[in-house]
Design an enzyme around this catalytic site. Structure first.
Site, PDB file in Angstrom:
ATOM      1  N   SER A   1      35.437  42.171  40.123  1.00  9.38           N
ATOM      2  CA  SER A   1      36.789  42.763  40.269  1.00  9.38           C
ATOM      3  C   SER A   1      37.201  42.621  38.638  1.00  9.38           C
ATOM      4  CB  SER A   1      37.578  41.700  40.853  1.00  9.38           C
ATOM      5  OG  SER A   1      38.856  42.404  41.112  1.00  9.38           O
TER       6      SER A   1
ATOM      7  N   ASP B   1      30.458  35.703  41.159  1.00  9.47           N
ATOM      8  CA  ASP B   1      31.887  35.425  41.869  1.00  9.47           C
ATOM      9  C   ASP B   1      31.868  34.755  43.030  1.00  9.47           C
ATOM     10  OD1 ASP B   1      34.782  36.574  42.580  1.00  9.47           O
ATOM     11  OD2 ASP B   1      34.540  37.988  41.085  1.00  9.47           O
TER      12      ASP B   1
ATOM     13  N   ASP C   1      31.539  29.480  43.093  1.00  7.54           N
ATOM     14  CA  ASP C   1      33.006  29.123  42.608  1.00  7.54           C
ATOM     15  C   ASP C   1      32.639  28.336  41.253  1.00  7.54           C
ATOM     16  OD1 ASP C   1      35.279  27.722  42.311  1.00  7.54           O
ATOM     17  OD2 ASP C   1      35.864  28.191  44.225  1.00  7.54           O
TER      18      ASP C   1
ATOM     19  N   TYR D   1      50.238  29.110  34.879  1.00  8.56           N
ATOM     20  CA  TYR D   1      49.236  29.726  34.382  1.00  8.56           C
ATOM     21  C   TYR D   1      49.297  30.031  32.666  1.00  8.56           C
ATOM     22  CZ  TYR D   1      46.838  34.504  33.614  1.00  8.56           C
ATOM     23  OH  TYR D   1      46.036  35.427  33.337  1.00  8.56           O
TER      24      TYR D   1
ATOM     25  N   LYS E   1      46.228  28.994  30.291  1.00 13.18           N
ATOM     26  CA  LYS E   1      45.658  29.756  29.238  1.00 13.18           C
ATOM     27  C   LYS E   1      45.896  29.442  27.923  1.00 13.18           C
ATOM     28  CE  LYS E   1      44.035  32.716  32.151  1.00 13.18           C
ATOM     29  NZ  LYS E   1      42.479  33.044  32.270  1.00 13.18           N
TER      30      LYS E   1
END
Ligand code: NAP
Length: 243
Positions: A14, A35, A61, A146, A150
């Site tokens: 994706s 993926d 995974d 998140y 990151k």
């Protein structure tokens, strides 16, 4: 055939991962697509075979070390590792549970660590590792888990660049801005419009823009660059006012 340089890409079914797989296939790499969803990774594989590219696909995974090690072990060589698997569920700060936080950090940070470590074990001198952080590492609303994951990816990238430099393996990060992918299509129309309005261009980037920057670090010609984070965000991270 096996003499071709091989690029492993997680999150390859994706968005940014798939666009990167396309771009690196165009650049002449053999592609290994990884993926977590078997049907989606097979769909990506079918596209690559239709286009005549050399590719292999593994459903795994990124948090599952045994599955990642098995996928890597099944391939003859690894020259480039692109870590594009990630999740980014928007959640108000007071609503983030411990479980939410752990899941985001597990996928985005631990998953990147697992894949990089397994890749580095098998890479020769000249190997290139690319992590995907985010412009959001500088800060973003309703994304504390998140943002933390990151910012961690940027720190991990610098640490790995130090630990792997004697082995001749470069490690760099791409920090994308708001990009049109499966992740951002999950936003409500209101959230999407608000995020687009914050972009200098007024719209999300096309994933191919991010893939082109990843291709820069994937090239053997840039393997002397290491430990760097390149913001690919249409200038949003520069801040400032005006158009
Ligand atoms: P995407 O279209 O959702 O693609 C991410 C892919 O990773 C999906 O196929 C997803 O599968 C897969 N994935 C998620 N968790 C996984 C796991 N544990 N193991 C293996 N695969 C897993 O999103 P994207 O925007 O291309 O994201 C790619 C990377 O760019 C992410 O690290 C993201 O944080 C980063 N990024 C994106 C943006 C943006 O605006 N899009 C901005 C900055 C950074 P599922 O669909 O099953 O989850």
């Amino acid at each position: 055939m096996m003499n071709k340089e091989t690029a492993f890409i997680t999150g390859a079914a994706s968005g940014i991962g798939r666009a990167t797989a396309r771009r690196l296939a165009e650049d002449g790499f053999r592609i290994v697509l990884i993926d977590r969803d078997r049907a989606l990774v097979d769909d990506a594989m079918a596209e690559f075979l239709r286009n005549g590219y050399e590719a292999a696909a593994h459903a795994a995974d990124v948090r599952d070390r045994a599955a990642i090690a098995a996928a890597f072990g099944a391939e003859a060589r690894i020259d480039v590792m692109v870590n594009a698997a990630g999740i980014g569920p928007m959640r108000a700060f007071h609503e983030i549970t411990d479980e939410d936080f752990r899941e985001v950090v597990d996928v985005n940070l631990l998953g990147t660590f697992v894949c990089c470590q397994e890749a580095a074990k098998r890479m020769r001198t000249g190997g290139r590792i690319i992590t995907i952080s985010s412009r959001a590492a500088l800060g973003a609303g309703n994304f504390a888990h998140y943002v933390a994951s990151k910012a961690g990816v940027i720190g991990l990238t610098r640490a790995m660049a130090i630990d792997l430099r004697r082995a001749g393996i470069s490690v760099n990060s791409i920090a994308p801005g708001f990009t049109d992918t499966g992740m951002t299509r999950q936003l409500s129309p209101e959230q999407h419009a608000a995020a687009s309005a914050l972009e200098p261009s007024g719209q999300p980037a096309d994933p191919s823009e991010i893939a082109n920057a990843i291709a820069f670090f994937a090239s053997p010609r840039t393997s002397f660059v290491t430990g760097q984070t390149l913001f690919v965000d249409g200038g949003k991270s520069l801040g400032g006012q005006g158009v």
